[in-house]
Write an enzyme that holds these catalytic residues in place. Structure first.
Site, PDB file in Angstrom:
ATOM      1  N   ALA A 116      -6.630  -1.173   0.420  1.00  0.00           N
ATOM      2  CA  ALA A 116      -5.530  -1.716  -0.313  1.00  0.00           C
ATOM      3  C   ALA A 116      -4.746  -2.510   0.668  1.00  0.00           C
ATOM      4  CB  ALA A 116      -5.277  -1.038  -1.867  1.00  0.00           C
ATOM      5  N   ASP A 165      -1.808   1.273  12.071  1.00  0.00           N
ATOM      6  CA  ASP A 165      -1.557   1.977  11.344  1.00  0.00           C
ATOM      7  C   ASP A 165      -1.482   2.908  11.742  1.00  0.00           C
ATOM      8  OD1 ASP A 165      -2.082  -0.559  10.101  1.00  0.00           O
ATOM      9  OD2 ASP A 165      -3.836  -0.020   8.947  1.00  0.00           O
TER      10      ASP A 165
END
Ligand code: PMV
Length: 328
Positions: A116, A165
């Site tokens: 997501a 990330d």
């Protein structure tokens, strides 16, 4: 023995996609965490179970380390993706501890929906490596956890991953990533609001799309470089705590990501709902295609506006997570 580690998800203030081509990016960790619990087994097998990944719970049992996949049915492609990250994280832990035949029971709980744009895979990789190495009696430096988690993403995403990330999830707070150069940043507690459309995306596919556009058109390559210029401007605004300018730059960044073909109607609708609700800026976060947007909004009017938007499944305020990976 049993060891649990957790690591936060993230939003991109600026710079996703462009970071893959060596431009800087500024992701920020948010207080939504993935928790991975690991118990060493007597044999060399790997058993993975998960709850609350915004998918049905699942259990998958793997053969020994030399087998190349799950030996029971894998219910959905999303589960396959999740187990892929766990599989590679365990491989990194075995390597770091010099225990190639170590077997584990692994349980994943996550407050971050999969695929997501909120960094669930990075958080699972980071927490998984930390928990599995500790379980084997090895305490890695946080930067090494980040580096090994990057190798997990790189492997699972067919060589298409930046360090953004994984570094952000391991270190917590706001970070800056440019190629292999990763640093932590001083940041005020920004008033993040997240809107999630309930869908998931395939990061590798979206990265390939931008790469193809960039190869085809020089102006697409220029757009990627412009994102880099925008990020450098954004770093100054962040250092000054200038939320107004950060918001304007987020709006600009969303436009450039749209031009690169990675927005979606749901993301655009949520971006506009957040702006209409009073956010100073809003953009998609992560790979795009579907998933989440991030906005800056002190008053929270954008949470209400997003909640009333049919394309938005969940809207929430997200605090900056100052702590990265930690043992629970
Ligand atoms: O949507 P996510 O959380 O997988 O974020 C991907 C960010 C990209 O810049 C598109 C890819 C990367 O590895 O940096």
């Amino acid at each position: 023995m049993t060891t649990t580690s957790s690591a936060p998800g993230k939003v991109y203030l600026f710079g996703e996609h462009a970071v893959v081509y060596g431009e800087p990016a500024v992701p920020c960790a948010i207080e939504r965490r993935a928790r991975v619990t690991v118990s060493e087994r007597d044999d060399d097998r790997l058993r993975v179970s998960a709850d609350a990944l915004s998918i049905d719970g699942f259990t998958v049992e793997y053969g020994n380390a030399s087998d190349d996949g799950p030996d029971v049915d894998v219910p959905t492609p999303l589960v396959e993706a999740a187990t892929g990250y766990v599989d590679e994280a365990v491989a990194q832990a075995r390597d770091a501890a010099g225990r190639p035949d170590a077997g584990f029971d692994v349980e994943i709980e996550s407050e971050i929906p999969l695929g997501a744009g909120l960094g669930s895979s990075a958080a699972v990789a980071v927490a998984g490596i930390d928990a599995a190495t500790r379980e084997l009696g090895v305490k890695l430096d946080t930067r090494e956890v980040a580096d090994r988690a990057y190798r997990v993403e790189h492997e699972v995403q067919d060589g298409q991953a930046s360090r953004a990330d994984t570094f952000c999830s391991a270190m917590g707070g706001a970070v800056r990533v440019e190629g292999d150069d990763c640093t932590t940043l001083e940041a005020p507690d920004l008033p993040f609001v997240v809107g999630y459309d309930g869908t998931s995306h395939d990061t590798g596919e979206l990265v390939s799309g931008v790469r193809a556009l960039r190869d085809e058109f020089e102006f697409a390559a220029d757009t990627v470089e412009t994102v880099g210029d925008l990020v450098r401007e954004g770093e100054r605004a962040l250092a000054d705590g200038d939320v107004e300018t950060l918001g304007r730059l987020m709006n600009f960044n969303h436009g450039l990501l749209s031009a690169l073909g990675v927005s979606a109607r749901t993301l655009d609708n949520m971006v506009w709902a957040a702006r209409d609700g009073g956010a100073v800026g809003a953009k998609l976060t992560g790979a795009g295609g579907g998933g989440s947007i991030v906005a800056l909004d002190d008053d929270g009017g954008s949470v209400t506006a997003l909640s009333l938007t049919p394309d938005c499944e969940e809207a929430f305020r997200a605090e900056l997570a100052t702590e990265g990976v930690r043992v629970e």
